[in-house]
Design a protein around this motif. Structure first.
Motif, short mmCIF file in Angstrom:
data_model
loop_
_atom_site.label_atom_id
_atom_site.label_comp_id
_atom_site.label_asym_id
_atom_site.label_seq_id
_atom_site.Cartn_x
_atom_site.Cartn_y
_atom_site.Cartn_z
N SER A 125 0.64 3.85 1.55
CA SER A 125 0.87 4.42 2.89
C SER A 125 2.02 3.71 3.60
CB SER A 125 -0.41 4.38 3.72
OG SER A 125 -0.82 3.05 3.94
N HIS A 182 -0.79 -4.42 5.86
CA HIS A 182 -2.11 -4.23 6.46
C HIS A 182 -3.26 -4.55 5.52
CE1 HIS A 182 -1.21 -0.19 4.73
NE2 HIS A 182 -2.46 -0.30 4.33
N GLU A 183 -2.99 -5.06 4.31
CA GLU A 183 -4.07 -5.43 3.41
C GLU A 183 -3.93 -6.92 3.10
OE1 GLU A 183 -4.65 -2.80 0.11
OE2 GLU A 183 -3.86 -1.06 1.18
N ASP A 228 -8.62 -2.92 1.97
CA ASP A 228 -8.28 -1.50 2.18
C ASP A 228 -8.56 -0.62 0.96
OD1 ASP A 228 -7.30 0.92 3.02
OD2 ASP A 228 -5.30 0.22 3.51
N CYS A 258 0.86 -1.19 0.00
CA CYS A 258 0.00 0.00 0.00
C CYS A 258 0.89 1.23 0.00
CB CYS A 258 -0.89 0.00 1.24
SG CYS A 258 -1.91 1.49 1.39
ZN LIG Z 1 -3.50 0.50 2.69
#
Ligand SMILES: [Zn+2]
Ligand SMILES: [Zn+2]
Lengths: 253, 390
Positions: free
Chosen positions: B40, B60-61, B170, B38
């Protein structure tokens, strides 16, 4: 409630995420050294400085003040932090603090949770190890820098509408008092819970040392952490933690 | 197990770590099927967000199959194929009850690290995204611990492929929420800055919500092509026009877009092979490029229109508050409230109305994770998202 079955889940939680010494001698005088505690409290200072760096990074021209403030709040400067705290304390400089949180339960429910002997040990886990004793009292143990520890006993005082208090028994070297009160929040949004903490250490060198010890964990942070863990526990049945999780670090293998 | 971890600024590694375990009663352990990069993530990889610790497992995905559940888990069970939104939510607090899930009060184990940034009010925790955001171990690994599994694991219906479900973690809910913020009405034109995963999902979502026209703004030809192909968007290559503002005004008959979505954020446009050179360029962008898309979106929006901010920001200067105030604009923003949208997104996916699998331009084994991030960061070979399979 879930509290009793989960005591082991949350001991290493929050910023005081350190393996405190598990020595459980009762009545060891405050200031006596115990093996294993040395330097443990210092482990979270780099994290605190990380938070300071966030503020510094975001704070533009005020970065110096912001970073210092966060470092102080997080306790990087033990004695300095205590002075900040003392300014909000009593006229005599005894540290005290009052903080509030809103929790989505009724006052009656919260009162019952708080009086459960399994609750305080979990709620105070970030500050001191607390356990209920056979005579209905609470035994507190606070570990300080250089392996020094302080222990005392408190009794619970239920004052009905005035809230629930506790106070240290007179033979301890530290006079710790506190209370928690419950007031309804507007429009059914739960209950405003206010926690008050007060320490009145004995005087002299021992008193100075205790002030220093408390300064390493400012009361505002202790109170906020205790209230948050109480909210976590009663709203969800558990306290969030990252304990025992995988990471490519020596201390997690 | 094997896991991809942060070892230092611009230093990702794969190594063996211990397996996660059930710690709290509402936990589940997920066997990860797929995870993805991602934009981020680049913030902390590049060292712009502190509070990473060497050895932190990132990611986190993700989606996968439940391997084990804690004693209080009721709605999901071992063997369920599920997708998990990036924010960990309790489902019980006031914020969760208002569907403001990424603001959950009960899932951040270290709020004192984040409170100074946010005035004293921490967000929910996130997987693999700095200790200021909770310090939870991430999902670029063979297994991941999912707290509050009943609220955070969503069963993937048969017929929805793993690669589609992955992006419902996400990119899709973030984009969908950004379009939802725009309160789209028939005839509306929605302009979207950024054609990364989130931007493309915002464009497709705006279409699903009835936008008459979607206009996508980026500089990469392959991404602009994706916007045309998958979201039916008209496109502006901002390197090819004198003024994006003029272009948008002309394209909308002098009226301006009804809503503008910023899906760019701080991670925009990582270039340059040299580490030091990279750092200097990125540092400069804190004050220049990084604010450019947001300022442009504010200025381009029609009077009384909506600005929807999905890009991630710290502080921004020269923020045109006067334009927001005098044009009577509405500003909406949030980290993704994924749990609020998951049922709708799974239904869209099942009906084939939303298929984000095309974002997975590059596939790697987890062992090749560092190479995957490098391709993703530098947008090599048209990489939109790198997907890892443990
Ligand atoms: Zn993300
Ligand atoms: Zn919640």
């Amino acid at each position: 409630m879930a509290g009793k079955t989960q005591g082991g889940f949350i001991m290493a939680n929050g910023i005081f995420d350190t393996q405190r010494s598990t020595s459980s001698q009762r009545g060891r005088p405050c200031g006596a050294a115990s093996a294993g505690g040395t330097g443990q409290n210092l482990r979270w200072i780099p994290i605190a400085l990380g938070a300071a760096a966030i503020v510094a990074g975001l704070g533009g021209r005020k970065k110096g003040a912001g970073a210092l403030m966060v470092a102080a709040i997080a306790g990087a400067g033990a004695v300095g932090a205590l002075r900040v705290q003392s300014a909000r304390g009593t006229a005599s400089g005894q540290p005290e603090v009052e903080r509030s949180i809103t929790i989505g339960k009724t006052a009656d429910e919260l009162r019952r949770y708080w009086l459960d002997p399994g609750t305080l040990p979990q709620v105070m886990a970030g500050f001191a190890s607390v356990h209920a004793t056979d005579d209905g009292r609470m035994h507190w143990k606070l570990e300080g820098p250089l392996g020094r520890a302080c222990e005392w006993d408190t009794e619970t005082v239920d004052r009905a509408d005035e809230g629930i208090g506790w106070r240290a028994l007179s033979d301890g070297a530290i006079a710790n008092e506190g209370w928690i009160r419950f007031h309804p929040a507007p429009a059914g949004r739960g209950t405003v819970v206010t926690l008050r903490f007060h320490f009145n250490p004995t005087g002299g060198a021992l008193g100075d040392w205790i002030l220093e010890l408390l300064g390493a964990a400012p009361l505002r942070v202790i109170a906020d952490g205790a209230l948050r863990r109480f909210k976590n526990l009663v709203e969800t049945g558990e306290i969030p933690t990252t304990v025992r999780q995988p990471a490519a670090r020596a201390d997690t293998h | 197990m094997r896991a991809l971890y942060w070892n230092g600024v611009n230093d990702l590694r794969v190594g063996t770590v211990k397996d996660p375990e059930i710690v709290n009663p509402h936990d589940a352990i997920l066997r990860v099927s797929l995870s993805t990069t991602c934009g981020s993530d680049l913030h902390f990889i590049d060292g712009y967000i502190p509070t990473m610790q060497a050895g932190d497992v990132i990611g986190h995905e993700f989606m996968g199959v439940i391997e084990e559940v804690g004693p209080a888990v009721k709605r999901v069970a071992k063997g369920d194929r599920v997708v998990v939104p990036s924010f960990i939510v309790c489902g019980q607090c006031w914020y969760c009850q208002q569907s403001l899930y990424s603001l959950c009060d009960n899932t951040h184990p270290k709020p004192e690290l984040q409170e100074p940034m946010l005035g004293g009010y921490p967000t929910a925790g996130i997987y693999g995204y700095t200790h200021a955001f909770g310090g939870y171990a991430g999902a670029h690994a063979q297994y991941v611990r999912v707290p509050f599994a009943d609220n955070d694991c969503f069963k993937v219906p048969d017929g929805v492929e793993d690669e589609t479900a992955l992006f419902l973690s996400d990119a899709a809910p973030t984009g969908y929420m950004g379009a939802d913020f725009c309160n789209i009405r028939p005839g509306d034109t929605v302009a979207v800055w950024g054609c990364g995963g989130v931007g493309l999902m915002a464009q497709q979502s705006a279409r699903l919500m009835g936008a008459e026209r979607v206009i996508a703004i980026d500089r990469f030809p392959e991404r602009l092509q994706m916007a045309r192909e998958h979201a039916g968007a008209e496109t502006i290559d901002y390197t090819q026009v004198d003024s994006v503002l003029d272009a948008l005004k002309e394209m909308t008959g002098g009226r301006g877009p009804d809503a503008c979505i910023d899906a760019v954020g701080m991670e925009a446009h990582g270039t340059g092979p040299q580490y030091a050179y990279d750092r200097v360029k990125q540092a400069l962008r804190l004050e220049t490029d990084r604010g450019q898309a947001l300022r442009e979106a504010i200025m381009a929006c029609r009077k009384g229109g909506t600005l929807s901010v999905l890009g991630v920001y710290g502080l921004i200067d020269k923020f045109p508050m006067g334009a927001i105030m005098n044009k009577g604009m509405t500003v909406r923003s949030a980290q993704q409230h994924g749990q609020a949208y998951m049922d709708r997104l799974l239904a869209h996916a099942q009906r084939g109305e939303l298929n984000p699998a095309y974002l997975a331009t590059h596939r790697f084994s987890l062992e090749d994770g560092p190479r995957g991030y490098d391709m993703f960061k530098h947008k090599k070979d048209g990489c939109v998202r790198a997907v890892f399979a443990p």
